[in-house]
Design a protein around this motif. Structure first.
Motif, PDB file in Angstrom:
ATOM      1  N   LEU A 460     -27.793 -13.368  17.975  1.00  0.00           N
ATOM      2  CA  LEU A 460     -27.608 -12.582  19.192  1.00  0.00           C
ATOM      3  C   LEU A 460     -27.249 -13.503  20.354  1.00  0.00           C
ATOM      4  O   LEU A 460     -27.908 -14.516  20.585  1.00  0.00           O
ATOM      5  CB  LEU A 460     -28.877 -11.798  19.544  1.00  0.00           C
ATOM      6  CG  LEU A 460     -29.163 -10.544  18.714  1.00  0.00           C
ATOM      7  CD1 LEU A 460     -30.447  -9.888  19.200  1.00  0.00           C
ATOM      8  CD2 LEU A 460     -28.016  -9.567  18.772  1.00  0.00           C
ATOM      9  N   GLY A 461     -26.197 -13.164  21.080  1.00  0.00           N
ATOM     10  CA  GLY A 461     -25.810 -13.875  22.286  1.00  0.00           C
ATOM     11  C   GLY A 461     -25.843 -12.915  23.462  1.00  0.00           C
ATOM     12  O   GLY A 461     -25.812 -11.696  23.286  1.00  0.00           O
ATOM     13  N   ARG A 462     -25.897 -13.453  24.663  1.00  0.00           N
ATOM     14  CA  ARG A 462     -25.968 -12.599  25.857  1.00  0.00           C
ATOM     15  C   ARG A 462     -24.571 -12.235  26.348  1.00  0.00           C
ATOM     16  O   ARG A 462     -23.657 -13.061  26.332  1.00  0.00           O
ATOM     17  CB  ARG A 462     -26.732 -13.330  26.965  1.00  0.00           C
ATOM     18  CG  ARG A 462     -28.201 -13.502  26.664  1.00  0.00           C
ATOM     19  CD  ARG A 462     -28.953 -14.216  27.776  1.00  0.00           C
ATOM     20  NE  ARG A 462     -28.599 -15.618  27.863  1.00  0.00           N
ATOM     21  CZ  ARG A 462     -29.052 -16.437  28.803  1.00  0.00           C
ATOM     22  NH1 ARG A 462     -29.852 -15.977  29.756  1.00  0.00           N
ATOM     23  NH2 ARG A 462     -28.702 -17.707  28.812  1.00  0.00           N
ATOM     24  N   ARG A 463     -24.445 -10.975  26.776  1.00  0.00           N
ATOM     25  CA  ARG A 463     -23.190 -10.496  27.361  1.00  0.00           C
ATOM     26  C   ARG A 463     -23.091 -10.944  28.819  1.00  0.00           C
ATOM     27  O   ARG A 463     -24.084 -10.966  29.536  1.00  0.00           O
ATOM     28  CB  ARG A 463     -23.117  -8.964  27.342  1.00  0.00           C
ATOM     29  CG  ARG A 463     -22.949  -8.317  25.985  1.00  0.00           C
ATOM     30  CD  ARG A 463     -22.909  -6.800  26.165  1.00  0.00           C
ATOM     31  NE  ARG A 463     -22.854  -6.102  24.905  1.00  0.00           N
ATOM     32  CZ  ARG A 463     -21.717  -5.696  24.321  1.00  0.00           C
ATOM     33  NH1 ARG A 463     -20.562  -5.962  24.937  1.00  0.00           N
ATOM     34  NH2 ARG A 463     -21.735  -5.063  23.184  1.00  0.00           N
ATOM     35  N   ILE A 464     -21.871 -11.240  29.252  1.00  0.00           N
ATOM     36  CA  ILE A 464     -21.643 -11.542  30.662  1.00  0.00           C
ATOM     37  C   ILE A 464     -21.860 -10.266  31.479  1.00  0.00           C
ATOM     38  O   ILE A 464     -21.406  -9.185  31.096  1.00  0.00           O
ATOM     39  CB  ILE A 464     -20.220 -12.072  30.884  1.00  0.00           C
ATOM     40  CG1 ILE A 464     -20.008 -13.382  30.120  1.00  0.00           C
ATOM     41  CG2 ILE A 464     -19.946 -12.302  32.364  1.00  0.00           C
ATOM     42  CD1 ILE A 464     -18.569 -13.858  30.112  1.00  0.00           C
ATOM     43  N   THR A 562     -18.555 -12.876  26.269  1.00  0.00           N
ATOM     44  CA  THR A 562     -19.632 -13.837  26.479  1.00  0.00           C
ATOM     45  C   THR A 562     -19.050 -15.136  27.024  1.00  0.00           C
ATOM     46  O   THR A 562     -17.826 -15.290  27.131  1.00  0.00           O
ATOM     47  CB  THR A 562     -20.426 -14.066  25.182  1.00  0.00           C
ATOM     48  OG1 THR A 562     -21.640 -14.755  25.491  1.00  0.00           O
ATOM     49  CG2 THR A 562     -19.627 -14.867  24.164  1.00  0.00           C
ATOM     50  N   SER A 563     -19.921 -16.076  27.367  1.00  0.00           N
ATOM     51  CA  SER A 563     -19.488 -17.339  27.955  1.00  0.00           C
ATOM     52  C   SER A 563     -19.484 -18.446  26.907  1.00  0.00           C
ATOM     53  O   SER A 563     -20.125 -18.332  25.855  1.00  0.00           O
ATOM     54  CB  SER A 563     -20.417 -17.728  29.109  1.00  0.00           C
ATOM     55  OG  SER A 563     -21.706 -18.060  28.606  1.00  0.00           O
ATOM     56  N   ILE A 564     -18.807 -19.541  27.208  1.00  0.00           N
ATOM     57  CA  ILE A 564     -18.768 -20.674  26.286  1.00  0.00           C
ATOM     58  C   ILE A 564     -20.153 -21.297  26.141  1.00  0.00           C
ATOM     59  O   ILE A 564     -20.530 -21.768  25.058  1.00  0.00           O
ATOM     60  CB  ILE A 564     -17.729 -21.729  26.750  1.00  0.00           C
ATOM     61  CG1 ILE A 564     -17.483 -22.760  25.635  1.00  0.00           C
ATOM     62  CG2 ILE A 564     -18.174 -22.382  28.042  1.00  0.00           C
ATOM     63  CD1 ILE A 564     -16.808 -22.218  24.413  1.00  0.00           C
ATOM     64  N   ASP A 565     -20.953 -21.272  27.221  1.00  0.00           N
ATOM     65  CA  ASP A 565     -22.322 -21.807  27.142  1.00  0.00           C
ATOM     66  C   ASP A 565     -23.160 -21.008  26.157  1.00  0.00           C
ATOM     67  O   ASP A 565     -23.966 -21.570  25.404  1.00  0.00           O
ATOM     68  CB  ASP A 565     -22.995 -21.765  28.516  1.00  0.00           C
ATOM     69  CG  ASP A 565     -22.360 -22.742  29.498  1.00  0.00           C
ATOM     70  OD1 ASP A 565     -21.743 -23.718  29.029  1.00  0.00           O
ATOM     71  OD2 ASP A 565     -22.469 -22.524  30.718  1.00  0.00           O
ATOM     72  N   GLU A 566     -22.977 -19.687  26.158  1.00  0.00           N
ATOM     73  CA  GLU A 566     -23.733 -18.837  25.247  1.00  0.00           C
ATOM     74  C   GLU A 566     -23.274 -19.037  23.806  1.00  0.00           C
ATOM     75  O   GLU A 566     -24.074 -18.964  22.871  1.00  0.00           O
ATOM     76  CB  GLU A 566     -23.586 -17.371  25.674  1.00  0.00           C
ATOM     77  CG  GLU A 566     -24.632 -16.447  25.110  1.00  0.00           C
ATOM     78  CD  GLU A 566     -26.046 -16.778  25.564  1.00  0.00           C
ATOM     79  OE1 GLU A 566     -26.981 -16.208  24.965  1.00  0.00           O
ATOM     80  OE2 GLU A 566     -26.235 -17.609  26.474  1.00  0.00           O
ATOM     81  N   VAL A 567     -21.988 -19.289  23.606  1.00  0.00           N
ATOM     82  CA  VAL A 567     -21.467 -19.595  22.261  1.00  0.00           C
ATOM     83  C   VAL A 567     -22.168 -20.829  21.712  1.00  0.00           C
ATOM     84  O   VAL A 567     -22.656 -20.845  20.563  1.00  0.00           O
ATOM     85  CB  VAL A 567     -19.937 -19.821  22.302  1.00  0.00           C
ATOM     86  CG1 VAL A 567     -19.446 -20.415  20.974  1.00  0.00           C
ATOM     87  CG2 VAL A 567     -19.211 -18.516  22.590  1.00  0.00           C
ATOM     88  N   ALA A 570     -26.117 -20.069  21.148  1.00  0.00           N
ATOM     89  CA  ALA A 570     -26.479 -19.155  20.062  1.00  0.00           C
ATOM     90  C   ALA A 570     -26.069 -19.679  18.688  1.00  0.00           C
ATOM     91  O   ALA A 570     -26.672 -19.305  17.678  1.00  0.00           O
ATOM     92  CB  ALA A 570     -25.852 -17.780  20.305  1.00  0.00           C
ATOM     93  N   THR A 571     -25.045 -20.516  18.635  1.00  0.00           N
ATOM     94  CA  THR A 571     -24.571 -21.007  17.340  1.00  0.00           C
ATOM     95  C   THR A 571     -24.675 -22.530  17.258  1.00  0.00           C
ATOM     96  O   THR A 571     -23.839 -23.194  16.651  1.00  0.00           O
ATOM     97  CB  THR A 571     -23.117 -20.561  17.077  1.00  0.00           C
ATOM     98  OG1 THR A 571     -22.257 -21.138  18.087  1.00  0.00           O
ATOM     99  CG2 THR A 571     -22.982 -19.055  17.129  1.00  0.00           C
ATOM    100  N   ALA A 572     -25.731 -23.074  17.892  1.00  0.00           N
ATOM    101  CA  ALA A 572     -25.883 -24.534  17.951  1.00  0.00           C
ATOM    102  C   ALA A 572     -25.986 -25.154  16.562  1.00  0.00           C
ATOM    103  O   ALA A 572     -25.529 -26.278  16.332  1.00  0.00           O
ATOM    104  CB  ALA A 572     -27.116 -24.890  18.778  1.00  0.00           C
ATOM    105  N   ALA A 573     -26.588 -24.416  15.604  1.00  0.00           N
ATOM    106  CA  ALA A 573     -26.770 -24.969  14.262  1.00  0.00           C
ATOM    107  C   ALA A 573     -25.588 -24.662  13.349  1.00  0.00           C
ATOM    108  O   ALA A 573     -25.594 -25.020  12.173  1.00  0.00           O
ATOM    109  CB  ALA A 573     -28.058 -24.413  13.644  1.00  0.00           C
TER     110      ALA A 573
END
Length: 576
Positions: A460-464, A562-567, A570-573
């Motif tokens: 799950l990522g946050r919406r702008i 969404t934003s690049i920071d949230e990408v 949320a998908t750091a691994a």
């Protein structure tokens, strides 16, 4: 202010007798306090009046316009109390709370604040107009870190409109239980608990955390996956608040050493809207921590096209679950929306022609036409026991909340191979790793390849926030880190939220799911049978058109969702 204020001001030659009479006439006509009308009419400067009051009452004076107040201090006193007594908290020092008042002689107001906060109250004097401006500024605005000042609406109006639909179990009266019940039933505690429950709905929270520590007691909301502190109730109320919530959830208030789980159902508003709260009580070093999960069926998203899946991904998943038999798995960490995806799938399959049974722990939402079973490990009703029972109930579709062990996995695989559609979840990092997880549980490779139709992994990522969404420039280094192909750079507009009242200053409002959907094609089945690793499975799947979680997240970034920071968060691994 005292009735003789006007006389004292005349005696000190700060105003004339005629000015006093004019201000008193204005006061009778429109209400309010004499000092307010004297400054409003221009008969005396605010600073001059404040200095006079400071000298008169022997307390320091403060100019609120030159003083910045911490929002954690503001949150200690509800807005309605501040407005009622014309005061505002300005600082906290140890066990003392410094409060600015327009009338330092108001003993009742001082006692109210002392009872409400649990602090010793030290008074400073400020002009009434300055206090009103400060109340508007701090209670009507935003706090640091995106958390709103707590009390921003008419609490009494909300409480009057509040219909609690909870049966309170009667208990034997003995010792401390009586004291706890009495404390839990007091009006301030009842109102405070109701306010927290309702305010969490208003702010769109998914969870409420009530946490006691050695020297403080706090309440936090989880909004869009991130925790925000919203208030610090008086520490002495921790047992009363815990008891009130336990009474509402029909739990044992006398038991404070063991964890307990319950449920609260509230009905509120003129339309009788309902909200369920799943309550978990856990004893900690300094009291009971309580976490409430908000379960709002009206906000449950059952339309798969709105969950974040692309059209081709929905087609692959629907093809898998529409088959007469086989196993379709959803994987991801806790809180990644797996249950929502399963409920969406069941909603699309639910019809009078099919028998659907689910084994869940816990049952979060109930659905007409679906036979849902709540697990109770303490009496032996676990996922494997429920699955065995389902197979004697003439099922067409079975949903198992989670495959946790070999026994549950074995029965699920056998059910999938004997003419049943099985939906379930697993805790793995990505879709290819799910195959390896089943093999590690002890399921034979030929059984895995024969039973599994399709696997979804999700985050799950946050919406702008749409209210403060603005185009932004993304640094080259960040794009490289995200692994976005260079041929895509410059082909889209990147967005981010600047922070506003709608999103509590975070720049995000709501969440979107990132998905990867893995169909077990023949080429992948052959690799599994030949003992291929997770990496080999993933590489072959990508050659066949498989899109990873990172690729899904980047697609939403390029679409402006969404934003690049949230990408990256949320998908750091995950990698391409």
């Amino acid at each position: 202010m005292p009735a003789r204020l006007g006389e004292l001001l005349v005696r000190e030659n700060l105003i004339s007798l005629q000015q006093l009479h004019q201000a008193q006439s204005e006061q009778k006509h429109s209400g309010g306090k004499l000092g307010y009308h004297l400054t409003k009419l221009g008969f005396i400067e605010e600073s001059e009046l404040t200095q006079f009051l400071s000298k008169q009452y022997g307390v320091p004076a403060i100019n609120l316009s030159e003083f910045e107040i911490d929002h954690e201090v503001i949150a200690l006193v509800p807005q309605d109390v501040a407005e009622k007594h014309q005061l505002i908290p300005v600082n906290r020092a140890g066990a003392s709370l410094i409060v600015a008042m327009s009338d330092p002689s108001n003993i009742f107001a001082i006692d109210d604040i002392k009872f409400l906060t649990g602090y010793n109250i030290e008074v400073v004097v400020a002009a009434e107009a300055s206090i009103q401006d400060a109340i508007s500024k701090y209670y009507g605005g935003m706090g640091e870190g995106g958390a709103e000042a707590f009390d921003q609406f008419d609490m009494d109006a909300l409480i009057d409109d509040f219909d609690e639909d909870v049966d309170v179990a009667e208990r034997e009266a003995d010792g401390n239980v009586v004291d706890l019940e009495n404390a839990a039933g007091e009006a301030p505690v009842v109102k405070l608990v109701n306010l927290v429950l309702l305010d969490a709905i208003k702010k769109g929270a998914s969870d409420i955390h009530i946490e006691p520590y050695e020297r403080e007691f706090r309440a936090r909301y989880r909004i869009d996956g991130v925790l925000y502190e919203v208030m610090k109730p008086p520490l002495k109320l921790k047992n009363a608040i815990a008891s009130r919530l336990k009474i509402m959830a029909d739990l044992d208030i006398a038991e404070r050493r063991l964890p307990q789980d319950g449920r609260i159902k509230l009905r509120f508003g003129k339309k009788g809207k309902e909200m369920d709260y799943r309550v978990s009580v856990c004893p900690t070093l300094f009291g009971e921590k309580i976490v409430l999960r908000l379960l709002d069926k009206s906000n449950l998203q059952l339309d798969m096209t709105k969950l974040g899946l692309g059209a081709d991904e929905i087609e692959v998943w629907q093809e898998g679950i529409q088959k007469p038999y086989g196993m379709c798995l959803v994987t991801g960490p806790t809180g990644s929306g797996k249950t929502t995806t399963l409920y969406s799938s069941l909603a699309s399959l639910n019809s009078p022609e099919v028998n659907i049974s689910t084994a869940e722990d816990p049952v979060e939402f109930n659905f007409a036409g679906i036979n849902q079973v709540q697990m109770h490990d303490d009496i032996g009703l676990n996922f494997s026991a429920a699955l065995r029972s389902f197979l004697r109930q003439d099922p067409d579709i079975i949903m198992v909340g989670e495959i946790r062990d070999f026994e549950t996995a074995e029965i699920a695989v056998k059910a999938a191979l004997t003419g049943h559609m099985v939906l379930s979840t697993l805790h793995t990092n990505d879709a290819p790793a799910t195959v390896t997880r089943l093999l590690n549980m002890g399921i034979e490779p030929f059984l895995v390849t024969a039973s599994v139709n399709v696997i979804i992994a999700q985050r799950l990522g946050r919406r702008i926030c749409q209210n403060c969404k603005q185009p932004v420039d993304v640094p080259k280094e960040t794009l490289l880190k995200s692994e976005l192909p260079e041929d895509k750079w410059g082909s889209f507009t990147a967005f981010a939220g600047t922070g506003c009242e709608t999103c509590n200053g975070t720049g995000y409002k709501g969440r979107i799911a990132f998905y990867e959907v893995l169909k077990l094609r023949d080429e992948l089945r052959d690799l599994v049978l030949n003992g291929a690793s997770t990496t080999e499975l993933k590489d072959e799947a990508m050659k066949l058109g498989f899109r990873t979680l990172r690729m899904s997240a980047l697609r939403h970034f390029m679409e402006g969702t969404t934003s690049i920071d949230e990408v990256l968060r949320a998908t750091a691994a995950d990698r391409m």
